[in-house]
Design a protein around this motif. Structure first.
Motif, PDB file in Angstrom:
ATOM      1  N   LEU A  13       7.500  31.773  27.764  1.00  0.00           N
ATOM      2  CA  LEU A  13       7.359  32.977  26.879  1.00  0.00           C
ATOM      3  C   LEU A  13       8.859  33.430  26.461  1.00  0.00           C
ATOM      4  O   LEU A  13       9.340  33.891  25.558  1.00  0.00           O
ATOM      5  N   TYR A  14       9.515  33.936  27.614  1.00  0.00           N
ATOM      6  CA  TYR A  14      10.953  34.474  27.297  1.00  0.00           C
ATOM      7  C   TYR A  14      11.876  33.568  26.895  1.00  0.00           C
ATOM      8  O   TYR A  14      12.954  34.137  26.155  1.00  0.00           O
ATOM      9  N   VAL A 100       5.627  43.289  26.732  1.00  0.00           N
ATOM     10  CA  VAL A 100       5.540  43.016  28.035  1.00  0.00           C
ATOM     11  C   VAL A 100       4.250  43.530  28.882  1.00  0.00           C
ATOM     12  O   VAL A 100       3.610  42.969  29.499  1.00  0.00           O
ATOM     13  N   THR A 104       1.467  40.245  27.121  1.00  0.00           N
ATOM     14  CA  THR A 104       1.453  39.316  28.273  1.00  0.00           C
ATOM     15  C   THR A 104      -0.055  39.008  28.763  1.00  0.00           C
ATOM     16  O   THR A 104      -0.327  37.935  29.223  1.00  0.00           O
ATOM     17  N   ARG A 105      -0.768  39.915  28.779  1.00  0.00           N
ATOM     18  CA  ARG A 105      -1.986  40.025  29.148  1.00  0.00           C
ATOM     19  C   ARG A 105      -2.934  38.982  28.416  1.00  0.00           C
ATOM     20  O   ARG A 105      -3.561  38.243  28.558  1.00  0.00           O
ATOM     21  N   PRO A 195       5.407  36.400  23.578  1.00  0.00           N
ATOM     22  CA  PRO A 195       3.832  35.949  23.768  1.00  0.00           C
ATOM     23  C   PRO A 195       3.187  35.225  22.505  1.00  0.00           C
ATOM     24  O   PRO A 195       2.552  34.410  22.620  1.00  0.00           O
TER      25      PRO A 195
END
Length: 373
Positions: A13-14, A100, A104-105, A195
């Motif tokens: 992701l990052y 974030v 992210t969820r 994401p």
């Protein structure tokens, strides 16, 4: 210009956020997997096994996407990711925070709750450069994070409904504008890309969903990964931020959506943090956790769309939150008033008004407690 080395992974992701920034800024880079050199030389320097990491030609190490982007911004970016408009700049930080706390969820749900439908793709991604045994351990660890992120059987229907709503809202915006605040990508765009690319725009199940339901969002994902503005369908649209600190009307519902999912979770985590600071009395400069690889200081009961779950409390979230308030506090009174009014109308005023008991800073690649407030 000598290239920098980006330690990352295609499915990270990052890493996706950092890679897109390097491309847009025309910064030469070589991407490497977290190989034996990374483990033997880089990990000891940063204190934990984490990606992405950028190694500069002079050997300097920069870890964490926030720090990486800020490093190159200070060095002089070709197109700054910090919009010049005060409202645009604060809202870019809000999107960075939401990516974030909220997205992210969604990203982790669509990757791991649907793992059986995209198993071959995930196995190939995680096995590359590490081997099957190590990949299995990493994948199992990633899946173990789901409950603390709020991905449970009870919340899954709400998560999927939320994601479809977000896609529709972003689709309406990107039908009229190439990026969040006009014709140039901001910190907010890079934050959301993490994401929306690595998980939601690349893994087979969510990528197919994005392409079918929100082709303009998928096109934005492509655009963010291009080295140029990549806006041919927008004709004479200038490859710059909108003038006059303008905020497109299409963004207002997007940010109301963000507000509805940032709270009450952030408020509940803040209440837990207040109790922690009162009890533990952390000292300025001390690491936020006893061991660097641990990112949470405890858990708290909260809710997502009215559905209860137990969430891990990461001081890193406070680090991102204070970037919003720091940017706001630097504004001149007229700009501050206009920004507050916009945030209030979107339901985001609690970001400014909730009292945080302590700051979180970064020192030697790790989060540390800052001064008490």
């Amino acid at each position: 210009m000598q290239p920098v080395t980006l330690y990352g992974a295609p499915h990270s992701l990052y890493t996706g956020k950092t890679r897109a920034y390097l491309r847009k800024q025309g910064i030469p880079y070589v991407e490497r997997a977290a190989d034996s050199r990374f483990r033997a030389e880089i990990v000891p320097k940063i204190g934990r096994g984490i990606i992405p990491v950028v190694e500069l030609p002079d050997g300097t190490i920069v870890q964490d996407t926030v720090d990486i982007l800020d490093h190159f911004e200070r060095a002089g970016a070709r197109i700054s990711a910090y919009p010049p408009g005060p409202r645009q700049r604060v809202l870019a930080h809000v999107a960075e925070l939401y990516a974030v706390v909220g997205l992210t969820r969604h990203a982790m749900h669509y990757r791991w709750s649907h793992a059986d439908r995209q198993d071959r793709f995930l196995q190939d991604a995680f096995t590359a450069g590490s081997g099957a045994d190590q990949a299995a351990k990493v994948m199992a660890r990633m899946q173990s994070y789901l409950p603390m992120l709020g991905v449970t059987p009870a919340t899954v229907p709400a998560i999927e409904a939320s994601y479809l709503e977000l896609l529709d809202l972003l689709e309406a915006h990107f039908a009229q504008h190439p990026y969040l605040f006009g014709g140039a990508p901001s910190l907010g765009d890079y934050g959301l890309l993490g994401p929306l690319f690595a998980h939601l725009g690349r893994d087979p199940v969510p990528a197919d969903l994005m392409k079918r339901r929100a082709p303009k969002v998928y096109r934005w994902v492509e655009r963010m990964n291009a080295p140029d503005p990549d806006i041919p369908e927008f004709g004479d649209y200038a490859a710059t931020y909108l003038a006059g600190d303008a905020i497109p009307e299409t963004l207002e519902p997007v940010y109301r959506h963000m507000a509805s999912e940032l709270f009450p979770e952030l408020a509940d985590k803040l209440a837990m943090l207040c109790r922690f600071v009162a009890d533990a009395d952390p000292q300025e400069g001390a690491p936020v956790t006893e061991k660097p690889h641990r990112r949470i200081i405890g858990s708290v009961a909260t809710a997502f769309r009215g559905i209860a779950f137990e969430s891990g409390v990461q001081p890193y979230v406070l680090y991102l939150w204070q970037r919003v308030t720091d940017a706001f506090e630097q504004l001149e009174p007229p700009s501050a008033a206009a920004t507050r009014e916009w945030l209030d109308n979107a339901g985001l005023a609690p970001l400014l008004d909730l009292h945080r008991p302590i700051r979180v800073e970064r020192n030697q690649h790790l989060e540390v407690w800052g001064r008490k407030l």
